[in-house]
Write a protein that holds these residues in place. Structure first.
Motif, mmCIF file in Angstrom:
data_model
loop_
_atom_site.group_PDB
_atom_site.id
_atom_site.type_symbol
_atom_site.label_atom_id
_atom_site.label_comp_id
_atom_site.label_asym_id
_atom_site.label_seq_id
_atom_site.Cartn_x
_atom_site.Cartn_y
_atom_site.Cartn_z
ATOM 1 N N LEU A 26 0.994 -1.258 0.137
ATOM 2 C CA LEU A 26 -0.156 0.183 -0.033
ATOM 3 C C LEU A 26 0.867 1.065 0.034
ATOM 4 O O LEU A 26 1.064 1.310 0.892
ATOM 5 C CB LEU A 26 -0.865 -0.185 1.002
ATOM 6 C CG LEU A 26 -2.222 0.999 1.499
ATOM 7 C CD1 LEU A 26 -2.993 0.919 0.380
ATOM 8 C CD2 LEU A 26 -3.155 1.018 2.607
ATOM 9 N N ARG A 34 1.099 4.584 0.567
ATOM 10 C CA ARG A 34 0.073 6.018 1.065
ATOM 11 C C ARG A 34 0.425 7.022 1.141
ATOM 12 O O ARG A 34 -0.156 7.776 1.452
ATOM 13 C CB ARG A 34 1.017 5.303 3.102
ATOM 14 C CG ARG A 34 0.539 4.001 3.407
ATOM 15 C CD ARG A 34 0.884 3.203 5.338
ATOM 16 N NE ARG A 34 0.303 2.337 5.432
ATOM 17 C CZ ARG A 34 0.762 1.253 5.491
ATOM 18 N NH1 ARG A 34 1.443 1.304 3.709
ATOM 19 N NH2 ARG A 34 -0.001 -0.161 5.526
ATOM 20 N N ILE A 55 -7.605 1.981 -2.949
ATOM 21 C CA ILE A 55 -6.018 1.000 -2.511
ATOM 22 C C ILE A 55 -7.006 -0.242 -3.285
ATOM 23 O O ILE A 55 -5.945 -1.726 -3.768
ATOM 24 C CB ILE A 55 -6.706 0.478 -0.375
ATOM 25 C CG1 ILE A 55 -6.120 1.559 0.034
ATOM 26 C CG2 ILE A 55 -6.814 -0.255 -0.099
ATOM 27 C CD1 ILE A 55 -6.394 2.098 1.613
ATOM 28 N N TRP A 63 -4.113 -2.916 -4.676
ATOM 29 C CA TRP A 63 -4.616 -4.081 -4.702
ATOM 30 C C TRP A 63 -4.462 -4.554 -6.072
ATOM 31 O O TRP A 63 -3.405 -5.747 -5.886
ATOM 32 C CB TRP A 63 -4.757 -4.582 -3.918
ATOM 33 C CG TRP A 63 -4.644 -4.155 -2.047
ATOM 34 C CD1 TRP A 63 -2.818 -3.958 -1.803
ATOM 35 C CD2 TRP A 63 -5.107 -4.170 -0.958
ATOM 36 N NE1 TRP A 63 -3.272 -3.560 -0.771
ATOM 37 C CE2 TRP A 63 -4.342 -3.798 0.241
ATOM 38 C CE3 TRP A 63 -7.062 -4.313 -0.583
ATOM 39 C CZ2 TRP A 63 -4.989 -3.795 1.596
ATOM 40 C CZ3 TRP A 63 -6.945 -4.200 0.573
ATOM 41 C CH2 TRP A 63 -6.103 -3.767 1.586
#
Length: 246
Positions: free
Chosen positions: A32, A34, A109, A113
């Protein structure tokens, strides 16, 4: 922008496949980005979270316990798929409560992914009361979450993850983690207490029952003549100390 005693995260249901395997949980956390999320999606100064307890909570800062590492994340998934003799992970459902902000984060997100790990994440938006019941009964695989500290001490965050804790709802349990939280409650030495919390943070990062995403901030516009308004993690500002400078 002022630091705020709160964290935005996702709960993982550690009893449901494929999140019952720590490699998958860690892969999701490590893959991830961020920085991209807070800079390009949220755009409000939030701080990327690489541990759980917000920095400066009761004088405690855990520091990063993991990092963005796409290569390791892909290797973890590859190892998992090889062991299970499957070509790809099953579809994973991510539940979140109704909110434009939560939806933006979830979609970003979901895209990360899918692109980086080849995982098909399906989003499920639920109204608040339904969502609360879903989390309470652990009828989810991944669920959005957030926590605002009740008081300025790491324990307000860390005791959430003790075995069968009222806010745990992940199915995760660690005997050593429980011991550390119990030891910290009885410890009078501040330095020793921080050591217990530091070790507890390492356990959370290693086992990933939840996914820290970012730390909240408070943004405010203040006229320069306003004095006595000081940044603090609880965002408490007693008006008796606030005044206007002539």
């Amino acid at each position: 922008l002022d630091t705020y005693l709160s964290v935005y995260f996702y709960r993982f249901n550690t009893k449901k496949a494929p999140l019952d395997d720590v490699r998958v949980r860690r892969a999701l956390a490590l893959s991830l980005n961020r920085e991209a999320l807070v800079e390009h999606v949220l755009k409000a100064g939030q701080q990327p979270a690489y541990n759980y307890t917000p920095p400066g909570t009761g004088g405690f800062t855990a520091g990063p316990q993991f990092k963005y590492d796409l290569a390791e994340a892909k290797q973890l998934i590859a190892d998992y798929l090889k062991e299970k003799s499957i070509k790809e992970l099953p579809e994973i459902e991510l539940k979140y409560n109704t909110s434009e902000s939560h939806q933006k984060v979830a979609e970003a997100i979901q895209s990360m992914w899918r692109k980086e790990l080849g995982i098909n994440v399906v989003l499920d938006n639920q109204e608040w009361k339904v969502f609360l019941k879903t989390v309470e009964t652990q009828d989810y695989v991944i669920a959005r979450a957030g926590w605002v500290g009740d008081y300025n001490d790491p324990n307000t965050f860390m005791d959430m993850w003790v075995t069968d804790g009222g806010h745990n709802n992940t199915g995760w349990s660690s005997k050593r983690y429980d011991e550390l939280i119990e030891l910290s409650a009885a410890e009078g030495d501040k330095a020793k207490r921080k050591e217990y919390f530091q070790e507890a943070e390492k356990i959370l990062a290693a086992e990933m029952p939840m996914l820290p995403i970012y730390f909240y901030v408070r943004s405010s516009l203040r006229q320069p003549s306003v004095k006595g308004w000081w940044p603090n993690v609880l965002d408490h500002h007693p008006y008796k100390h606030v005044y206007l400078e002539d």
